[in-house]
Write a protein that holds these residues in place. Structure first.
Motif, PDB file in Angstrom:
ATOM      1  N   GLN A   7      43.577  56.393  28.054  1.00  0.00           N
ATOM      2  CA  GLN A   7      43.684  56.173  26.617  1.00  0.00           C
ATOM      3  C   GLN A   7      44.649  55.036  26.270  1.00  0.00           C
ATOM      4  O   GLN A   7      44.395  54.256  25.355  1.00  0.00           O
ATOM      5  N   GLU A   8      45.739  54.936  27.005  1.00  0.00           N
ATOM      6  CA  GLU A   8      46.752  53.939  26.666  1.00  0.00           C
ATOM      7  C   GLU A   8      46.406  52.555  27.229  1.00  0.00           C
ATOM      8  O   GLU A   8      46.472  51.558  26.519  1.00  0.00           O
TER       9      GLU A   8
ATOM     10  N   ALA B  70      32.313  49.727  29.557  1.00  0.00           N
ATOM     11  CA  ALA B  70      31.500  50.919  29.324  1.00  0.00           C
ATOM     12  C   ALA B  70      31.578  51.366  27.867  1.00  0.00           C
ATOM     13  O   ALA B  70      30.562  51.742  27.261  1.00  0.00           O
ATOM     14  N   GLU B  71      32.779  51.327  27.302  1.00  0.00           N
ATOM     15  CA  GLU B  71      32.930  51.711  25.898  1.00  0.00           C
ATOM     16  C   GLU B  71      32.204  50.734  24.981  1.00  0.00           C
ATOM     17  O   GLU B  71      31.619  51.139  23.969  1.00  0.00           O
ATOM     18  N   GLY B  72      32.221  49.457  25.331  1.00  0.00           N
ATOM     19  CA  GLY B  72      31.499  48.470  24.535  1.00  0.00           C
ATOM     20  C   GLY B  72      30.002  48.702  24.550  1.00  0.00           C
ATOM     21  O   GLY B  72      29.326  48.577  23.520  1.00  0.00           O
ATOM     22  N   VAL B  73      29.483  49.058  25.727  1.00  0.00           N
ATOM     23  CA  VAL B  73      28.054  49.361  25.842  1.00  0.00           C
ATOM     24  C   VAL B  73      27.704  50.582  25.003  1.00  0.00           C
ATOM     25  O   VAL B  73      26.694  50.593  24.277  1.00  0.00           O
ATOM     26  N   CYS B  74      28.532  51.612  25.068  1.00  0.00           N
ATOM     27  CA  CYS B  74      28.275  52.832  24.285  1.00  0.00           C
ATOM     28  C   CYS B  74      28.311  52.557  22.787  1.00  0.00           C
ATOM     29  O   CYS B  74      27.475  53.057  22.029  1.00  0.00           O
ATOM     30  N   ILE B  75      29.273  51.750  22.353  1.00  0.00           N
ATOM     31  CA  ILE B  75      29.375  51.422  20.934  1.00  0.00           C
ATOM     32  C   ILE B  75      28.151  50.629  20.478  1.00  0.00           C
ATOM     33  O   ILE B  75      27.608  50.865  19.386  1.00  0.00           O
ATOM     34  N   ALA B  76      27.704  49.689  21.318  1.00  0.00           N
ATOM     35  CA  ALA B  76      26.525  48.894  20.968  1.00  0.00           C
ATOM     36  C   ALA B  76      25.285  49.774  20.836  1.00  0.00           C
ATOM     37  O   ALA B  76      24.468  49.596  19.922  1.00  0.00           O
ATOM     38  N   ILE B  77      25.136  50.738  21.748  1.00  0.00           N
ATOM     39  CA  ILE B  77      23.985  51.633  21.685  1.00  0.00           C
ATOM     40  C   ILE B  77      24.077  52.532  20.454  1.00  0.00           C
ATOM     41  O   ILE B  77      23.078  52.783  19.776  1.00  0.00           O
ATOM     42  N   GLU B  78      25.266  53.032  20.166  1.00  0.00           N
ATOM     43  CA  GLU B  78      25.450  53.854  18.969  1.00  0.00           C
ATOM     44  C   GLU B  78      25.089  53.082  17.708  1.00  0.00           C
ATOM     45  O   GLU B  78      24.448  53.619  16.792  1.00  0.00           O
ATOM     46  N   ASP B  79      25.502  51.824  17.628  1.00  0.00           N
ATOM     47  CA  ASP B  79      25.183  51.004  16.461  1.00  0.00           C
ATOM     48  C   ASP B  79      23.675  50.792  16.326  1.00  0.00           C
ATOM     49  O   ASP B  79      23.130  50.805  15.211  1.00  0.00           O
TER      50      ASP B  79
END
Length: 237
Positions: free
Chosen positions: A46-47, A56-65
């Motif tokens: 987290q930090e 990985a978080e960027g890919v997840c955010i893009a898919i969510e959008d």
């Protein structure tokens, strides 16, 4: 790469079941994705997130959008299926860049299986969201005479989904083979870039169509219910 390698080859048999190189490659991709998911889930920070976690978080955010743009009320429900489908397709389409391997999606049996999964998912998510009776009723709306056309539409778009991905990936690998035969290794970089771009585009198209079909199956019932409510209460917007 030889002409014979353009098509799936049987590697070994398990009794009457023939295991082709397409199956082995698919198993390898699934093992890789499961292993990567397990590793990422146990190394989250987290930090100070690492580069892999940020990616990985960027890919997840893009898919969510992308899901939110099509089905804003069902992001969490559709995310696991659509994200898994998209990530698998990207890896499966790009694996053909590895010497000695071919993209599993060049095999019609693989693309047909994916299309059938999408076909079943459309109805499963629709029934889960609206209930069996409400979901099946839209096939009889606005008149039962449209039932055969609804069925034909479901079947034809599933076939088109399978054939489109298969044809594009197969033609991409055939084009790469022909270029290598004619020009040898004189133009590897443009060929490599073409393969990467086309592989990503085809993965995006297949995943987006799957998302649209699933979201359409769920939202059709909502639009129908809203229409009925407006008929009962004309003053309601």
């Amino acid at each position: 790469m030889t002409d014979g390698e353009m098509f799936a080859q049987v590697v070994f048999q398990l009794g009457p079941v023939e295991i082709s190189n397409t199956v082995l490659t698919t198993w390898g991709i699934l093992t890789l994705l499961v292993g990567a998911s397990y590793w990422l889930s146990h190394h989250l920070q987290q930090e100070k997130p690492g580069r892999i976690q940020v990616l990985a978080e960027g890919v997840c955010i893009a898919i969510e959008d992308a899901i939110r743009a099509v089905a804003p009320n069902h992001v969490q429900l559709l995310f696991p299926f659509i994200a898994t489908l998209w990530i698998f397709l990207v890896v499966a389409n790009l694996v053909g860049l590895i010497p000695g391997l071919h993209s599993p999606t060049r095999d019609l049996s693989v693309t047909s299986s994916l299309a059938i999964i999408v076909f079943l998912s459309v109805h499963w998510y629709g029934v889960r969201d609206q209930g069996l009776k409400q979901y099946l009723w839209h096939y009889l709306s606005p008149t039962p005479f449209l039932l055969p056309f609804h069925i034909i539409s479901e079947i034809s778009r599933t076939i088109a989904l399978a054939v489109r991905l298969f044809g594009n990936i197969m033609s991409l690998e055939m084009a790469a083979l022909l270029i290598l035969i004619v020009a040898g290794f004189l133009a590897p970089i443009p060929l490599l870039m073409l393969h990467i771009i086309e592989a990503l585009v085809q993965a995006y198209i297949f995943g987006m169509l799957a998302l649209i079909y699933v979201a359409g199956g769920m939202q059709t019932q909502q639009l129908r219910q809203k229409h009925h409510q407006q008929q009962k209460d004309p003053s309601r917007e």
